[in-house]
Design a protein around this motif. Structure first.
Motif, PDB file in Angstrom:
ATOM      1  N   ALA A  27       0.863  -1.190   0.000  1.00 28.88           N
ATOM      2  CA  ALA A  27       0.000   0.000   0.000  1.00 28.88           C
ATOM      3  C   ALA A  27       0.892   1.229   0.000  1.00 28.88           C
ATOM      4  O   ALA A  27       1.791   1.350   0.842  1.00 28.88           O
ATOM      5  CB  ALA A  27      -0.911   0.005   1.217  1.00 28.88           C
ATOM      6  N   THR A  28       0.633   2.123  -0.939  1.00 26.06           N
ATOM      7  CA  THR A  28       1.373   3.372  -1.048  1.00 26.06           C
ATOM      8  C   THR A  28       0.402   4.512  -0.801  1.00 26.06           C
ATOM      9  O   THR A  28      -0.658   4.578  -1.430  1.00 26.06           O
ATOM     10  CB  THR A  28       1.990   3.520  -2.454  1.00 26.06           C
ATOM     11  OG1 THR A  28       2.830   2.391  -2.712  1.00 26.06           O
ATOM     12  CG2 THR A  28       2.788   4.802  -2.571  1.00 26.06           C
ATOM     13  N   VAL A  85      -9.092  -3.645  -1.508  1.00 27.10           N
ATOM     14  CA  VAL A  85      -8.165  -3.275  -0.433  1.00 27.10           C
ATOM     15  C   VAL A  85      -7.971  -1.761  -0.405  1.00 27.10           C
ATOM     16  O   VAL A  85      -7.984  -1.146   0.671  1.00 27.10           O
ATOM     17  CB  VAL A  85      -6.824  -4.025  -0.584  1.00 27.10           C
ATOM     18  CG1 VAL A  85      -5.793  -3.518   0.414  1.00 27.10           C
ATOM     19  CG2 VAL A  85      -7.039  -5.537  -0.417  1.00 27.10           C
ATOM     20  N   ALA A  86      -7.811  -1.126  -1.567  1.00 26.20           N
ATOM     21  CA  ALA A  86      -7.643   0.334  -1.620  1.00 26.20           C
ATOM     22  C   ALA A  86      -8.874   1.044  -1.059  1.00 26.20           C
ATOM     23  O   ALA A  86      -8.740   2.004  -0.285  1.00 26.20           O
ATOM     24  CB  ALA A  86      -7.370   0.785  -3.052  1.00 26.20           C
ATOM     25  N   ASP A  87     -10.052   0.580  -1.419  1.00 25.85           N
ATOM     26  CA  ASP A  87     -11.280   1.204  -0.912  1.00 25.85           C
ATOM     27  C   ASP A  87     -11.404   1.037   0.598  1.00 25.85           C
ATOM     28  O   ASP A  87     -11.811   1.961   1.306  1.00 25.85           O
ATOM     29  CB  ASP A  87     -12.510   0.620  -1.611  1.00 25.85           C
ATOM     30  CG  ASP A  87     -12.627   1.041  -3.073  1.00 25.85           C
ATOM     31  OD1 ASP A  87     -11.918   1.996  -3.492  1.00 25.85           O
ATOM     32  OD2 ASP A  87     -13.422   0.410  -3.795  1.00 25.85           O
ATOM     33  N   GLU A 109      -2.390   3.807  -3.507  1.00 33.31           N
ATOM     34  CA  GLU A 109      -2.180   2.793  -4.538  1.00 33.31           C
ATOM     35  C   GLU A 109      -1.925   1.467  -3.832  1.00 33.31           C
ATOM     36  O   GLU A 109      -1.107   1.389  -2.922  1.00 33.31           O
ATOM     37  CB  GLU A 109      -0.996   3.132  -5.430  1.00 33.31           C
ATOM     38  CG  GLU A 109      -0.767   2.094  -6.504  1.00 33.31           C
ATOM     39  CD  GLU A 109       0.387   2.418  -7.433  1.00 33.31           C
ATOM     40  OE1 GLU A 109       0.564   1.678  -8.407  1.00 33.31           O
ATOM     41  OE2 GLU A 109       1.106   3.402  -7.185  1.00 33.31           O
ATOM     42  N   VAL A 110      -2.653   0.442  -4.238  1.00 30.76           N
ATOM     43  CA  VAL A 110      -2.473  -0.888  -3.683  1.00 30.76           C
ATOM     44  C   VAL A 110      -2.013  -1.810  -4.804  1.00 30.76           C
ATOM     45  O   VAL A 110      -2.612  -1.842  -5.879  1.00 30.76           O
ATOM     46  CB  VAL A 110      -3.778  -1.413  -3.041  1.00 30.76           C
ATOM     47  CG1 VAL A 110      -3.640  -2.877  -2.659  1.00 30.76           C
ATOM     48  CG2 VAL A 110      -4.137  -0.580  -1.830  1.00 30.76           C
TER      49      VAL A 110
END
Length: 126
Positions: A27-28, A85-87, A109-110
């Motif tokens: 995860a960024t 995952v990003a959400d 960003e994932v």
């Protein structure tokens, strides 16, 4: 994250059958600048929140739990999982759980990596 799943559609060939996938999840978090402490987000809190959003996916057959994890009616491709995952992480950011207000972050960003040659990413604004 280790999952089992099957994918619908001829384009997926043998992956239409139940199979396993193991992902390294990155995860960024994106900001226009670092905060007063010199960071974008608290890495410890980010790690804990990433573990939390993966908890109901890891070691699961996604075909069996799709309705309960927000994946009903969709192919659980690497891209779809990265978006989920990003959400979920975005919700954690908006809940103030990463040590920095959401309005100070630009995006997430994932990336889910199955290997050094197979990965997919999903990027979203906050």
């Amino acid at each position: 994250m280790m999952v089992a799943h099957s994918l619908r559609g001829e384009v997926f060939g043998p992956a239409q059958q139940l199979h396993g996938a193991t992902f390294v999840v990155d995860a960024t978090f994106v900001a226009d600048d670092v905060d007063a402490a010199g960071i974008v987000v608290d890495i410890g809190q980010a790690t804990e929140q990433l573990k939390a959003v993966l908890a109901d996916l890891t070691y699961r057959n996604l075909d069996d739990v799709a309705d309960t994890v927000g994946l009903a009616g969709v192919n659980t491709t690497t891209e779809v999982l990265a978006r989920l995952v990003a959400d979920r992480l975005a919700e954690k950011v908006h809940d103030g759980l990463l040590g920095r207000p959401a309005d100070e972050l630009a995006g997430i960003e994932v990336t889910l990596r199955e290997s050094h040659i197979a990965w997919a990413s999903y990027e979203r604004p906050l």
